[in-house]
Design a protein around this motif. Structure first.
Motif, PDB file in Angstrom:
ATOM      1  N   ARG A  47       2.359   1.697  -3.544  1.00  0.00           N
ATOM      2  CA  ARG A  47       1.274   2.328  -4.360  1.00  0.00           C
ATOM      3  C   ARG A  47       1.062   3.668  -4.173  1.00  0.00           C
ATOM      4  O   ARG A  47       0.891   4.537  -5.223  1.00  0.00           O
ATOM      5  CB  ARG A  47       0.199   1.252  -4.616  1.00  0.00           C
ATOM      6  CG  ARG A  47       0.176  -0.174  -5.250  1.00  0.00           C
ATOM      7  CD  ARG A  47       0.966   0.054  -6.414  1.00  0.00           C
ATOM      8  NE  ARG A  47       2.225   0.052  -6.447  1.00  0.00           N
ATOM      9  CZ  ARG A  47       3.059   0.449  -7.783  1.00  0.00           C
ATOM     10  NH1 ARG A  47       2.308   0.744  -8.746  1.00  0.00           N
ATOM     11  NH2 ARG A  47       4.152   0.432  -7.649  1.00  0.00           N
ATOM     12  N   PHE A  48       0.870   4.146  -2.772  1.00  0.00           N
ATOM     13  CA  PHE A  48       0.762   5.528  -2.581  1.00  0.00           C
ATOM     14  C   PHE A  48       1.865   6.390  -3.165  1.00  0.00           C
ATOM     15  O   PHE A  48       1.665   7.538  -3.875  1.00  0.00           O
ATOM     16  CB  PHE A  48       0.765   5.660  -1.009  1.00  0.00           C
ATOM     17  CG  PHE A  48       0.874   6.965  -0.485  1.00  0.00           C
ATOM     18  CD1 PHE A  48      -0.323   8.102  -0.710  1.00  0.00           C
ATOM     19  CD2 PHE A  48       2.017   7.492   0.066  1.00  0.00           C
ATOM     20  CE1 PHE A  48      -0.148   9.372  -0.316  1.00  0.00           C
ATOM     21  CE2 PHE A  48       2.041   8.896   0.589  1.00  0.00           C
ATOM     22  CZ  PHE A  48       1.052   9.581   0.398  1.00  0.00           C
TER      23      PHE A  48
ATOM     24  N   ALA B 142       0.943  -1.194   0.105  1.00  0.00           N
ATOM     25  CA  ALA B 142      -0.067  -0.143  -0.053  1.00  0.00           C
ATOM     26  C   ALA B 142       0.986   1.225  -0.027  1.00  0.00           C
ATOM     27  O   ALA B 142       0.579   2.200  -0.658  1.00  0.00           O
ATOM     28  CB  ALA B 142      -0.968   0.049   1.316  1.00  0.00           C
ATOM     29  N   ALA B 143       1.840   1.098   0.759  1.00  0.00           N
ATOM     30  CA  ALA B 143       2.963   2.398   1.008  1.00  0.00           C
ATOM     31  C   ALA B 143       3.494   2.624  -0.470  1.00  0.00           C
ATOM     32  O   ALA B 143       3.723   3.748  -0.963  1.00  0.00           O
ATOM     33  CB  ALA B 143       4.196   2.150   1.877  1.00  0.00           C
TER      34      ALA B 143
ATOM     35  N   ALA C  42      -2.581  -0.079  -8.288  1.00  0.00           N
ATOM     36  CA  ALA C  42      -2.977   0.277  -6.872  1.00  0.00           C
ATOM     37  C   ALA C  42      -4.505  -0.375  -6.509  1.00  0.00           C
ATOM     38  O   ALA C  42      -4.589  -0.920  -5.570  1.00  0.00           O
ATOM     39  CB  ALA C  42      -3.214   1.768  -6.790  1.00  0.00           C
TER      40      ALA C  42
ATOM     41  N   PHE D 169      -3.454   4.818   3.702  1.00  0.00           N
ATOM     42  CA  PHE D 169      -2.712   4.964   2.570  1.00  0.00           C
ATOM     43  C   PHE D 169      -3.764   5.120   1.222  1.00  0.00           C
ATOM     44  O   PHE D 169      -3.418   5.609   0.412  1.00  0.00           O
ATOM     45  CB  PHE D 169      -1.792   3.703   2.245  1.00  0.00           C
ATOM     46  CG  PHE D 169      -0.511   4.083   2.913  1.00  0.00           C
ATOM     47  CD1 PHE D 169       0.107   5.138   2.871  1.00  0.00           C
ATOM     48  CD2 PHE D 169       0.273   2.947   3.874  1.00  0.00           C
ATOM     49  CE1 PHE D 169       1.506   5.455   3.358  1.00  0.00           C
ATOM     50  CE2 PHE D 169       1.258   3.295   4.316  1.00  0.00           C
ATOM     51  CZ  PHE D 169       2.009   4.548   4.151  1.00  0.00           C
ATOM     52  N   TYR D 170      -4.442   4.000   1.262  1.00  0.00           N
ATOM     53  CA  TYR D 170      -5.399   3.918   0.114  1.00  0.00           C
ATOM     54  C   TYR D 170      -6.412   4.840   0.058  1.00  0.00           C
ATOM     55  O   TYR D 170      -7.016   5.443  -1.202  1.00  0.00           O
ATOM     56  CB  TYR D 170      -6.304   2.455   0.189  1.00  0.00           C
ATOM     57  CG  TYR D 170      -5.531   1.340  -0.204  1.00  0.00           C
ATOM     58  CD1 TYR D 170      -4.810   1.272  -1.622  1.00  0.00           C
ATOM     59  CD2 TYR D 170      -5.168   0.384   0.617  1.00  0.00           C
ATOM     60  CE1 TYR D 170      -4.112   0.236  -2.026  1.00  0.00           C
ATOM     61  CE2 TYR D 170      -4.366  -0.746   0.383  1.00  0.00           C
ATOM     62  CZ  TYR D 170      -3.895  -0.841  -0.869  1.00  0.00           C
ATOM     63  OH  TYR D 170      -2.854  -1.865  -1.392  1.00  0.00           O
TER      64      TYR D 170
ATOM     65  N   THR E  45      -2.903   1.198   6.538  1.00  0.00           N
ATOM     66  CA  THR E  45      -3.018   0.653   5.236  1.00  0.00           C
ATOM     67  C   THR E  45      -4.415   1.287   4.604  1.00  0.00           C
ATOM     68  O   THR E  45      -4.333   2.035   3.542  1.00  0.00           O
ATOM     69  CB  THR E  45      -3.158  -0.750   5.052  1.00  0.00           C
ATOM     70  OG1 THR E  45      -2.208  -1.386   5.612  1.00  0.00           O
ATOM     71  CG2 THR E  45      -3.358  -1.201   3.669  1.00  0.00           C
TER      72      THR E  45
ATOM     73  N   HIS F 194       1.122   9.162  -5.453  1.00  0.00           N
ATOM     74  CA  HIS F 194       1.340  10.789  -4.978  1.00  0.00           C
ATOM     75  C   HIS F 194       2.494  11.288  -5.646  1.00  0.00           C
ATOM     76  O   HIS F 194       2.650  12.533  -5.529  1.00  0.00           O
ATOM     77  CB  HIS F 194       1.307  10.557  -3.617  1.00  0.00           C
ATOM     78  CG  HIS F 194       0.956  11.882  -2.869  1.00  0.00           C
ATOM     79  ND1 HIS F 194      -0.210  12.648  -2.910  1.00  0.00           N
ATOM     80  CD2 HIS F 194       1.891  12.612  -2.008  1.00  0.00           C
ATOM     81  CE1 HIS F 194      -0.089  13.745  -2.353  1.00  0.00           C
ATOM     82  NE2 HIS F 194       1.112  13.788  -1.699  1.00  0.00           N
TER      83      HIS F 194
ATOM     84  N   LYS G 242      -5.679   8.047   0.813  1.00  0.00           N
ATOM     85  CA  LYS G 242      -4.708   9.006   0.172  1.00  0.00           C
ATOM     86  C   LYS G 242      -4.510   8.769  -1.302  1.00  0.00           C
ATOM     87  O   LYS G 242      -4.436   9.682  -2.054  1.00  0.00           O
ATOM     88  CB  LYS G 242      -3.386   9.178   0.745  1.00  0.00           C
ATOM     89  CG  LYS G 242      -3.359   9.442   2.337  1.00  0.00           C
ATOM     90  CD  LYS G 242      -3.845  11.114   2.149  1.00  0.00           C
ATOM     91  CE  LYS G 242      -2.823  12.161   1.804  1.00  0.00           C
ATOM     92  NZ  LYS G 242      -2.964  13.395   1.812  1.00  0.00           N
ATOM     93  N   ILE G 243      -4.357   7.576  -1.675  1.00  0.00           N
ATOM     94  CA  ILE G 243      -4.172   7.098  -2.995  1.00  0.00           C
ATOM     95  C   ILE G 243      -5.351   7.490  -3.932  1.00  0.00           C
ATOM     96  O   ILE G 243      -5.402   8.121  -5.179  1.00  0.00           O
ATOM     97  CB  ILE G 243      -4.020   5.555  -3.178  1.00  0.00           C
ATOM     98  CG1 ILE G 243      -2.534   5.132  -2.702  1.00  0.00           C
ATOM     99  CG2 ILE G 243      -4.387   4.961  -4.579  1.00  0.00           C
ATOM    100  CD1 ILE G 243      -2.524   3.475  -2.532  1.00  0.00           C
TER     101      ILE G 243
ATOM    102  N   SER H  13      -5.357  11.511  -4.338  1.00  0.00           N
ATOM    103  CA  SER H  13      -4.357  11.613  -5.312  1.00  0.00           C
ATOM    104  C   SER H  13      -4.566  11.290  -6.753  1.00  0.00           C
ATOM    105  O   SER H  13      -4.508  12.168  -7.584  1.00  0.00           O
ATOM    106  CB  SER H  13      -2.815  10.910  -5.077  1.00  0.00           C
ATOM    107  OG  SER H  13      -2.626  11.134  -3.681  1.00  0.00           O
TER     108      SER H  13
END
Length: 296
Positions: free
Chosen positions: A114-115, A111-112, A220, A179-180, A176, A119, A182-183, A186
């Motif tokens: 893909r972020f 997850a990190a 992602a 993170f998703y 996690t 981003h 924020k994905i 973004s």
């Protein structure tokens, strides 16, 4: 009739089902690891993360699930007080925690990654290097080993272990999920920015940016499905464990639910490779090519 007598048939069902899952989990993850090695179009950093995740799932199918089946068989046979059962129980808990946390933390790392890819898409290759990913994977396996051997500690009270493990689990789930989220924000922002670019001489560049953004979004989404399946498989066990240890309730219903929740957690390792082949096009193509080349 005793509780064990009532659930003996259910134990047999779980033994057969987990025996089948052990085989499918092992074979699916072996195929996935081989497919990852044969997929040159995947970035090396993403490939390393997926291979580490598949390796932990392979360990569950190859080691943890057979031990779980043996443990259930010994419970059916009333051998829970023997030294052999206690040894099997210790090895099961140790290896189970090792591979489970390596898989769980691997999902967080995915997850990190893909972020960062979405981003910081222009600086992604600068921020996420092969050396850093290798160091991260090594750290995950070392920390998982620590959590694994902590299970055998006689000094730390069981309740303290329970609080420690569940704090880590809840922290990883929340991290996690953030993170998703924020994905999603973004990716939405990138789409709005791309749609705002109307200058003709930027059209070709915009198309390239859009294609790259779409590719990152697809990967992602695939990683997000891995997280959703992890939640679906693990949250029942987490909730039941908290309810069981906080209330002290011990009845047939709790016993039955915990038995099913254990199998559900183990099932997760068989589902992950299916998600890779379903949601990640490059891996799916490689797997299909491998299957076509298998002699009939």
């Amino acid at each position: 009739m005793t509780e064990l007598g009532v659930f003996s048939s259910l134990f047999i069902v779980h033994c057969v089902f987990n025996g089948f899952l052990s085989y499918t989990c092992t074979m699916l993850n072996i195929v996935t690891i081989h497919a990852l090695r044969k997929t040159p179009s995947l970035p090396m950093t993403l490939k390393a993360l997926l291979m580490s995740l598949s390796a932990s799932d392979l360990g569950i199918g190859l080691i943890v699930q057979p031990l779980y089946v043996v443990r259930l068989v010994m419970i059916i046979g009333g051998e829970t007080q023997t030294q052999t059962y206690k040894l099997i129980q210790h090895v099961f808990l140790t290896t189970g925690n090792l591979f489970f946390y390596a898989s769980f933390l691997g999902v967080v790392a995915l997850a990190a990654d893909r972020f960062l890819a979405i981003h910081f898409h222009l600086r992604y290759q600068e921020l996420v290097t092969e050396k850093r990913v290798a160091a991260l994977m090594t750290s995950i396996w070392i920390f998982s080993s620590f959590l694994s051997f902590l299970t055998l500690s006689w000094i730390i009270p069981e309740m303290a272990k329970f609080i420690f493990y569940n704090t880590i689990d809840i922290f990883c789930i929340i991290t996690t999920a953030l993170f998703y989220w924020k994905i999603y924000l973004s990716a939405k922002h990138h789409i709005i920015e791309i749609n705002r670019l109307q200058v003709y001489h930027q059209a070709e560049q915009n198309g390239e940016v859009m294609t790259n953004t779409a590719r990152q979004r697809k990967s992602a989404v695939g990683a997000f499905y891995v997280f959703l399946v992890l939640l679906a498989c693990y949250l029942p066990m987490l909730c039941l464990s908290i309810a069981h240890l906080s209330t002290g309730l011990q009845n047939t219903l709790i016993f039955l639910l915990l038995l099913n929740a254990n199998t559900l957690v183990l099932l997760n390792s068989s589902l992950n490779p299916l998600i890779y082949s379903w949601k990640m096009r490059h891996i799916r193509r490689t797997i299909m090519n491998l299957l076509r080349n298998v002699p009939h």
